[in-house]
Design a protein around this motif. Structure first.
Motif, PDB file in Angstrom:
ATOM      1  N   ASP A 125       9.218   2.423 -17.773  1.00  0.00           N
ATOM      2  CA  ASP A 125       9.848   1.209 -17.271  1.00  0.00           C
ATOM      3  C   ASP A 125       9.817   1.069 -15.759  1.00  0.00           C
ATOM      4  OD1 ASP A 125      11.480   3.331 -16.805  1.00  0.00           O
ATOM      5  OD2 ASP A 125      13.336   2.359 -17.462  1.00  0.00           O
ATOM      6  N   SER A 126       9.309   2.067 -15.024  1.00  0.00           N
ATOM      7  CA  SER A 126       9.358   2.003 -13.559  1.00  0.00           C
ATOM      8  C   SER A 126       8.181   2.748 -12.944  1.00  0.00           C
ATOM      9  CB  SER A 126      10.670   2.596 -13.024  1.00  0.00           C
ATOM     10  OG  SER A 126      11.788   1.895 -13.523  1.00  0.00           O
ATOM     11  N   VAL A 127       7.874   2.352 -11.705  1.00  0.00           N
ATOM     12  CA  VAL A 127       6.872   3.035 -10.885  1.00  0.00           C
ATOM     13  C   VAL A 127       7.581   3.565  -9.645  1.00  0.00           C
ATOM     14  CG1 VAL A 127       4.740   2.801  -9.572  1.00  0.00           C
ATOM     15  CG2 VAL A 127       5.030   1.520 -11.692  1.00  0.00           C
ATOM     16  N   PHE A 128       7.455   4.861  -9.375  1.00  0.00           N
ATOM     17  CA  PHE A 128       8.079   5.486  -8.215  1.00  0.00           C
ATOM     18  C   PHE A 128       6.989   5.799  -7.190  1.00  0.00           C
ATOM     19  CE2 PHE A 128      10.807   6.237 -11.807  1.00  0.00           C
ATOM     20  CZ  PHE A 128      12.085   6.051 -11.300  1.00  0.00           C
ATOM     21  N   TYR A 129       7.248   5.444  -5.935  1.00  0.00           N
ATOM     22  CA  TYR A 129       6.217   5.592  -4.917  1.00  0.00           C
ATOM     23  C   TYR A 129       6.844   5.874  -3.560  1.00  0.00           C
ATOM     24  CZ  TYR A 129       7.544   0.728  -3.963  1.00  0.00           C
ATOM     25  OH  TYR A 129       8.250  -0.416  -3.687  1.00  0.00           O
ATOM     26  N   THR A 130       5.972   6.287  -2.629  1.00  0.00           N
ATOM     27  CA  THR A 130       6.335   6.474  -1.228  1.00  0.00           C
ATOM     28  C   THR A 130       5.513   5.501  -0.400  1.00  0.00           C
ATOM     29  OG1 THR A 130       6.763   8.821  -1.605  1.00  0.00           O
ATOM     30  CG2 THR A 130       6.461   8.108   0.675  1.00  0.00           C
ATOM     31  N   LEU A 131       6.157   4.748   0.456  1.00  0.00           N
ATOM     32  CA  LEU A 131       5.450   3.769   1.270  1.00  0.00           C
ATOM     33  C   LEU A 131       4.436   4.460   2.168  1.00  0.00           C
ATOM     34  CD1 LEU A 131       8.357   1.370   2.256  1.00  0.00           C
ATOM     35  CD2 LEU A 131       6.522   0.937   0.617  1.00  0.00           C
ATOM     36  N   SER A 132       3.236   3.884   2.244  1.00  0.00           N
ATOM     37  CA  SER A 132       2.167   4.483   3.032  1.00  0.00           C
ATOM     38  C   SER A 132       2.525   4.467   4.515  1.00  0.00           C
ATOM     39  CB  SER A 132       0.867   3.704   2.804  1.00  0.00           C
ATOM     40  OG  SER A 132      -0.186   4.283   3.522  1.00  0.00           O
ATOM     41  N   GLY A 133       2.347   5.619   5.178  1.00  0.00           N
ATOM     42  CA  GLY A 133       2.647   5.731   6.595  1.00  0.00           C
ATOM     43  C   GLY A 133       4.106   5.966   6.896  1.00  0.00           C
ATOM     44  N   GLU A 134       4.951   6.050   5.857  1.00  0.00           N
ATOM     45  CA  GLU A 134       6.375   6.274   6.051  1.00  0.00           C
ATOM     46  C   GLU A 134       6.843   7.356   5.082  1.00  0.00           C
ATOM     47  OE1 GLU A 134       8.550   2.673   5.695  1.00  0.00           O
ATOM     48  OE2 GLU A 134       7.047   1.463   6.738  1.00  0.00           O
ATOM     49  N   LEU A 135       8.099   7.704   5.193  1.00  0.00           N
ATOM     50  CA  LEU A 135       8.698   8.651   4.259  1.00  0.00           C
ATOM     51  C   LEU A 135       9.696   7.964   3.340  1.00  0.00           C
ATOM     52  CD1 LEU A 135       9.292  11.700   6.640  1.00  0.00           C
ATOM     53  CD2 LEU A 135       7.417  11.330   5.019  1.00  0.00           C
ATOM     54  N   THR A 136       9.670   6.641   3.342  1.00  0.00           N
ATOM     55  CA  THR A 136      10.600   5.876   2.518  1.00  0.00           C
ATOM     56  C   THR A 136      10.121   5.855   1.072  1.00  0.00           C
ATOM     57  OG1 THR A 136      11.075   4.463   4.417  1.00  0.00           O
ATOM     58  CG2 THR A 136      11.757   3.665   2.242  1.00  0.00           C
ATOM     59  N   ARG A 137      11.017   6.217   0.169  1.00  0.00           N
ATOM     60  CA  ARG A 137      10.690   6.203  -1.254  1.00  0.00           C
ATOM     61  C   ARG A 137      11.376   5.026  -1.926  1.00  0.00           C
ATOM     62  NH1 ARG A 137      10.882  12.557  -3.259  1.00  0.00           N
ATOM     63  NH2 ARG A 137       9.250  13.301  -1.834  1.00  0.00           N
ATOM     64  N   ASP A 138      10.698   4.485  -2.912  1.00  0.00           N
ATOM     65  CA  ASP A 138      11.233   3.315  -3.596  1.00  0.00           C
ATOM     66  C   ASP A 138      10.649   3.273  -5.003  1.00  0.00           C
ATOM     67  OD1 ASP A 138      12.618   1.039  -4.121  1.00  0.00           O
ATOM     68  OD2 ASP A 138      11.801  -0.133  -2.448  1.00  0.00           O
ATOM     69  N   SER A 139      11.087   2.303  -5.775  1.00  0.00           N
ATOM     70  CA  SER A 139      10.578   2.123  -7.137  1.00  0.00           C
ATOM     71  C   SER A 139      10.560   0.638  -7.456  1.00  0.00           C
ATOM     72  CB  SER A 139      11.439   2.868  -8.157  1.00  0.00           C
ATOM     73  OG  SER A 139      12.751   2.326  -8.196  1.00  0.00           O
ATOM     74  N   THR A 196       0.856  -1.176   0.000  1.00  0.00           N
ATOM     75  CA  THR A 196       0.000   0.000   0.000  1.00  0.00           C
ATOM     76  C   THR A 196       0.895   1.229   0.000  1.00  0.00           C
ATOM     77  OG1 THR A 196      -1.684  -1.197   1.243  1.00  0.00           O
ATOM     78  CG2 THR A 196      -1.863   1.195   1.182  1.00  0.00           C
ATOM     79  N   VAL A 197       0.832   2.014  -1.064  1.00  0.00           N
ATOM     80  CA  VAL A 197       1.777   3.109  -1.268  1.00  0.00           C
ATOM     81  C   VAL A 197       1.030   4.339  -1.771  1.00  0.00           C
ATOM     82  CG1 VAL A 197       3.620   1.476  -1.841  1.00  0.00           C
ATOM     83  CG2 VAL A 197       2.241   2.470  -3.671  1.00  0.00           C
ATOM     84  N   GLN A 198       1.784   5.405  -1.918  1.00  0.00           N
ATOM     85  CA  GLN A 198       1.315   6.605  -2.611  1.00  0.00           C
ATOM     86  C   GLN A 198       2.235   6.818  -3.810  1.00  0.00           C
ATOM     87  OE1 GLN A 198       1.319   9.674   0.363  1.00  0.00           O
ATOM     88  NE2 GLN A 198      -0.670   9.074   1.187  1.00  0.00           N
ATOM     89  N   ILE A 199       1.687   6.631  -4.996  1.00  0.00           N
ATOM     90  CA  ILE A 199       2.494   6.681  -6.214  1.00  0.00           C
ATOM     91  C   ILE A 199       2.847   8.126  -6.541  1.00  0.00           C
ATOM     92  CG2 ILE A 199       2.454   6.266  -8.701  1.00  0.00           C
ATOM     93  CD1 ILE A 199       0.888   3.772  -8.223  1.00  0.00           C
ATOM     94  N   ASP A 200       4.126   8.338  -6.812  1.00  0.00           N
ATOM     95  CA  ASP A 200       4.595   9.660  -7.218  1.00  0.00           C
ATOM     96  C   ASP A 200       4.520   9.834  -8.730  1.00  0.00           C
ATOM     97  OD1 ASP A 200       5.198  10.203  -4.548  1.00  0.00           O
ATOM     98  OD2 ASP A 200       7.163   9.254  -4.733  1.00  0.00           O
ATOM     99  N   SER A 201       4.988   8.841  -9.470  1.00  0.00           N
ATOM    100  CA  SER A 201       4.979   8.927 -10.931  1.00  0.00           C
ATOM    101  C   SER A 201       5.123   7.536 -11.517  1.00  0.00           C
ATOM    102  CB  SER A 201       6.112   9.831 -11.434  1.00  0.00           C
ATOM    103  OG  SER A 201       7.373   9.318 -11.019  1.00  0.00           O
ATOM    104  N   ILE A 202       4.643   7.399 -12.748  1.00  0.00           N
ATOM    105  CA  ILE A 202       4.753   6.150 -13.493  1.00  0.00           C
ATOM    106  C   ILE A 202       5.424   6.461 -14.822  1.00  0.00           C
ATOM    107  CG2 ILE A 202       3.519   4.237 -14.560  1.00  0.00           C
ATOM    108  CD1 ILE A 202       1.313   4.576 -12.558  1.00  0.00           C
ATOM    109  N   LEU A 203       6.583   5.864 -15.040  1.00  0.00           N
ATOM    110  CA  LEU A 203       7.297   6.026 -16.296  1.00  0.00           C
ATOM    111  C   LEU A 203       7.134   4.767 -17.141  1.00  0.00           C
ATOM    112  CD1 LEU A 203      10.564   7.744 -15.012  1.00  0.00           C
ATOM    113  CD2 LEU A 203       8.415   8.791 -15.744  1.00  0.00           C
TER     114      LEU A 203
END
Length: 418
Positions: free
Chosen positions: A174-188, A165-172
């Motif tokens: 070849d990749s999906v960039f998101y922030t983990l829900s309830g945290e400030l950790t960003r990942d793809s 469960t995340v909050q998506i920042d952008s979708i390119l």
């Protein structure tokens, strides 16, 4: 004052001519012709075609043409000497879903083209809906529990069924960039590892090619549905609504005399298990595998011996039937072996199970949902060789030909100030 007899005669003559013209126009007849096909485009030979009026009263009946050599020119039908008007064309395909098409014949011959028995997703209306408040889709349990209920959250599901469960920042591309829900950790995550993405309002954000392939496959089969509640439901036909906004799934049941579908939310479905009809796919792959194997073998032998004799060894000996050919019977037997091999492999790999939405974030699917595509594989393999071509001057010049054409047209236009 009495009317002139000549004028009365002329008027009567004009009326009779008008009546004759109208009768001739009414008697003018035309031809209706077309082709009948299944939903996949395969023409249907020797099927009964009925021409009916708008009250579905039978007017004429014919049959579609049979195929030449079981392949060519089949499925054609024709009705001649038909008066203009509205009619209904009905084709009996021998299946549950036939063809019924309403047509309007005007003052010319009518070509219907190819008419198919495509089943559209059933249309329905929600009645007695008084609450206009937007309702949340049931959120997945998160740990820790997020206090806010305002921000839209997204559920990212991988091919293996792992969900976040995340909050998506952008979708390119070849990749999906998101922030983990309830945290400030960003990942793809790479798009190649994605299965489906949707938000907690039930809106689809992304569907992978494997996801769409599995939907297309189960829509051809019977089977049963396993819901997240643990309930199961047998079906004879299933259709997924082609909508990204809170999609529904309709199931049809032969034992239901009303013929009405049952609607289910896509997000309530955990698994769809197809019935025995899936063996059709195994047989098809077995045939093409054997065909590819023997075709490659014949081509290699012909290339090595620089002769076409190896291909003749795979043909039956019509000139001397008592003499057995070298490879004919073994080739025929191998088709059965390949087919049985695919049937066993698909059974062992549990190909009939199709998972769509995960139960929770910590329980992945029992198997990976990736579906191999030879077309996609060929495109990916060709990318290193094709992409440099796009950077060449010749390709760029060719791509800009339409722009140059429009520019020449603009240059020829005269300004109002000239």
């Amino acid at each position: 004052m009495e009317p002139d007899q000549d004028s009365v005669a002329i008027e009567n003559d004009s009326l009779s001519i008008a009546r004759a013209d109208s009768l001739n126009a009414f008697k003018e007849r035309f031809t209706i012709y077309g082709k009948a096909a299944y939903g996949n485009g395969v023409l249907v030979p020797d099927a009964e075609v009925t021409l009916m009026d708008t009250l579905e009263k039978k007017l004429e009946t014919t049959r579609t043409t049979t195929k030449l050599f079981r392949r060519f020119f089949g499925g054609r039908f024709e009705f001649e000497n038909i008066l203009p008007g509205e009619y209904i064309i009905s084709v009996d395909l021998g299946t549950r879903v036939g063809i019924k098409k309403r047509i309007h014949l005007k003052s010319k011959n009518l070509d219907l083209g190819v008419v198919k028995n495509e089943v559209e997703f059933p249309k329905y209306e929600i009645g007695d809906y008084t609450d206009s408040t937007r309702i949340y889709f049931k959120r997945m349990a998160t740990d820790p529990v997020e206090p806010d209920s305002i921000n839209i959250r997204h559920i990212v599901v991988g091919l293996d069924g792992s969900a976040n469960t995340v909050q998506i920042d952008s979708i390119l591309r070849d990749s999906v960039f998101y922030t983990l829900s309830g945290e400030l950790t960003r990942d793809s995550i790479p798009m190649d590892d994605m299965y489906v993405i949707y938000n907690d309002y039930g809106y689809m954000i992304h569907q992978s090619r494997s996801f769409r392939d599995r939907i297309n496959e189960v829509q051809k089969r019977d089977g049963y549905v396993v819901f997240h509640s643990g309930d199961t439901l047998n079906f004879d036909n299933i259709f997924f609504e082609p909508s990204l906004k809170t999609p529904d799934v309709a199931t049809f049941h032969y034992d239901d005399t009303t013929g009405l579908p049952r609607f289910h939310s896509f997000y309530d479905i955990y698994k769809v298990y197809t019935g025995p009809s899936y063996i059709e796919r195994s047989v098809e792959r077995g045939f093409y595998s054997a065909l590819l194997f023997h075709g490659t073998s014949i081509a290699f032998q012909a290339w090595r011996k620089k002769s076409g004799q190896p291909a003749l060894n795979y043909l039956p000996n019509f000139g001397n039937p008592e003499k057995k050919p070298n490879s004919y019977y073994s080739m025929i037997t191998s088709f059965s072996v390949f087919t049985l091999g695919w049937v066993g492999y698909d059974w062992y790999m549990d190909r009939r199970s199709n998972y769509f939405t995960p139960k929770d974030e910590v329980t992945p699917f029992p198997k990976n949902m990736f579906v191999f595509s030879s077309k996609e594989w060929a495109i990916n393999q060709a990318q290193p060789f094709v992409e440099p071509v796009y950077e060449t001057r010749i390709w760029k010049w060719w791509k800009k030909r339409e722009e140059r054409k429009k520019e020449r047209k603009r240059s020829k236009r005269k300004s109002v100030f000239d």
